[in-house]
Design an enzyme around this catalytic site. Structure first.
Site, mmCIF file in Angstrom:
data_model
loop_
_atom_site.group_PDB
_atom_site.id
_atom_site.type_symbol
_atom_site.label_atom_id
_atom_site.label_comp_id
_atom_site.label_asym_id
_atom_site.label_seq_id
_atom_site.Cartn_x
_atom_site.Cartn_y
_atom_site.Cartn_z
ATOM 1 N N ASP A 29 3.389 -4.964 -2.854
ATOM 2 C CA ASP A 29 4.661 -4.277 -3.056
ATOM 3 C C ASP A 29 5.406 -5.035 -4.148
ATOM 4 O OD1 ASP A 29 7.401 -3.377 -2.795
ATOM 5 O OD2 ASP A 29 6.926 -2.724 -0.761
ATOM 6 N N HIS A 93 1.534 5.509 3.793
ATOM 7 C CA HIS A 93 1.231 4.108 3.527
ATOM 8 C C HIS A 93 1.676 3.229 4.683
ATOM 9 C CE1 HIS A 93 5.300 4.718 1.930
ATOM 10 N NE2 HIS A 93 5.519 3.413 2.066
ATOM 11 N N HIS A 95 2.831 -0.794 5.579
ATOM 12 C CA HIS A 95 3.307 -2.079 5.074
ATOM 13 C C HIS A 95 2.670 -3.188 5.912
ATOM 14 C CE1 HIS A 95 6.825 -0.461 2.774
ATOM 15 N NE2 HIS A 95 6.717 0.518 3.669
#
Length: 129
Positions: A29, A93, A95
């Site tokens: 990220d 997605h 994390h």
């Protein structure tokens, strides 16, 4: 219009890749909540994680499970946290976030690492795959 993640998959936007298969991609990220914060995506663009077909969903989780230990070995932490928010990018997605405290999961506190720092972190994590 393709999501930013689909553009990363297509190579139109650079990313600090951690791992990749034909169906999945893990990359850092660029605005992490903690050093090593990694995003894991299916390459197929589907907006909502619970709209993934069962095989793609299970494969995404299995891929994340392979990436998480490498992050944990590379980045000193107590655990790897897992979060699915799904509001910021219309592409499913996960994390994966190195945690030493619950504060490391604060999505309002973003780090601003340089491209060089991201490259170094990605290289360190890849060494543990």
């Amino acid at each position: 219009m393709p999501s930013i993640f689909s553009r990363i998959v297509a190579g139109e936007i650079p990313a600090h890749k951690i791992a990749e298969t034909d169906d999945y991609l893990a990359f850092l990220d660029v605005m992490p909540t903690a050093t090593g914060h990694t995003l894991v995506i299916p390459k197929k663009e589907v907006d909502y994680i619970f709209d993934l077909d069962d095989d793609l969903y299970a494969g995404l989780m299995a891929f994340a499970k392979k990436v998480a230990p490498a992050i944990e070995k590379a980045i000193p932490c107590k655990r790897i946290g897992v979060a699915v928010v799904g509001l910021e990018v219309p592409h499913a997605h996960i994390h994966l976030i190195p945690l030493n405290s619950i504060a490391d999961m604060n999505f309002y506190n973003k780090l601003k690492p340089s491209q060089q720092e991201l490259a170094q972190t990605a290289a360190l994590i890849r060494q543990h795959l």
